[in-house]
Design a protein around this motif. Structure first.
Motif, mmCIF file in Angstrom:
data_model
loop_
_atom_site.group_PDB
_atom_site.id
_atom_site.type_symbol
_atom_site.label_atom_id
_atom_site.label_comp_id
_atom_site.label_asym_id
_atom_site.label_seq_id
_atom_site.Cartn_x
_atom_site.Cartn_y
_atom_site.Cartn_z
ATOM 1 N N ASP A 110 7.632 1.738 -2.399
ATOM 2 C CA ASP A 110 8.816 0.897 -2.623
ATOM 3 C C ASP A 110 9.212 0.833 -4.096
ATOM 4 N N PRO A 133 -0.658 -1.527 -0.208
ATOM 5 C CA PRO A 133 0.088 -2.772 -0.421
ATOM 6 C C PRO A 133 -0.193 -3.340 -1.821
ATOM 7 N N ASN A 174 5.326 -8.947 -1.891
ATOM 8 C CA ASN A 174 4.502 -7.838 -1.422
ATOM 9 C C ASN A 174 5.361 -6.592 -1.208
ATOM 10 N N LYS A 175 4.882 -5.480 -1.741
ATOM 11 C CA LYS A 175 5.555 -4.191 -1.592
ATOM 12 C C LYS A 175 4.490 -3.113 -1.478
ATOM 13 N N THR A 176 4.921 -1.918 -1.099
ATOM 14 C CA THR A 176 4.015 -0.774 -1.151
ATOM 15 C C THR A 176 4.346 0.010 -2.416
ATOM 16 N N ALA A 233 1.267 4.158 0.540
ATOM 17 C CA ALA A 233 1.262 3.037 1.490
ATOM 18 C C ALA A 233 0.433 1.846 1.022
ATOM 19 N N TYR A 285 -9.578 -0.343 -0.290
ATOM 20 C CA TYR A 285 -8.557 0.352 0.507
ATOM 21 C C TYR A 285 -8.726 1.868 0.373
#
Length: 189
Positions: free
Chosen positions: A7, A143, A2-4, A141, A121
């Motif tokens: 990232d 995810p 999991n990253k944003t 931001a 989202y």
């Protein structure tokens, strides 16, 4: 993993046109606008307009591997920039996403941004009443789930086949509708 989005990518604003984007037959660049990308994230290159880019600052030209994200309006669709061979920018309604992590496919990011979870989202994070929009910080931001590169390639390949089939079926439907209009015209005068 999991990253944003922040990232794995750099997010930039689209080219800052003021007002309506003028069309120039002999302009020095092309521009991708909201109307040029369909709900599946397919860029209709044949319909983009030519315009004139001026100013001292060099524009952020689109490159193969970029992802465009529609930040304004009710459709927050992402589109992967595949083959591009002409100087092109995106309108200010878009964010330009450039993937910096070599273990992430840009096509996979575009696919994931178009999925229901991401769209939910964006719908929950949208701001504005007359014209809703997504802020850069909200986009950065989001995810993301990043599987192995092999799994990303398999998902992207399958998604491309689905989109290809959809375009073929829509072309068949349009063809049948044209045939029916021809029959009606011939019969009813």
């Amino acid at each position: 993993m999991n990253k944003t989005l922040a990232d794995i990518a750099i997010v930039k604003a689209g080219h800052p046109f003021r007002g309506k984007i003028p069309e120039y037959k002999d302009g020095n660049a092309y521009v991708v606008q909201i109307r040029d990308i369909d709900n599946d994230g397919y860029i209709h290159w044949q319909q983009i307009i030519r315009t004139e880019i001026t100013g001292r600052k060099s524009p952020e030209w689109l490159q193969k591997g970029d992802v465009l994200f529609a930040a304004r309006g009710g459709r927050n669709v992402a589109a992967y920039v595949d083959d591009i061979n002409q100087p092109t920018v995106c309108a200010p309604h878009y964010f330009l996403i450039q993937i910096t992590d070599k273990t992430v496919l840009p096509e996979f990011v575009a696919w994931q941004l178009n999925q229901k979870n991401a769209q939910r989202y964006f719908a929950n994070s949208a701001e504005g009443s007359a014209q809703v929009s997504i802020r850069r910080a909200v986009l950065e931001a989001i995810p993301l789930v990043i599987p192995s590169i092999e799994k990303q390639m398999a998902i992207v390949g399958f998604d491309n086949k689905v989109k290809q089939e959809k375009r073929l079926f829509n072309a068949l439907i349009d063809n049948r509708a044209s045939q029916m209009q021809g029959i009606a015209q011939a019969l009813l005068g």
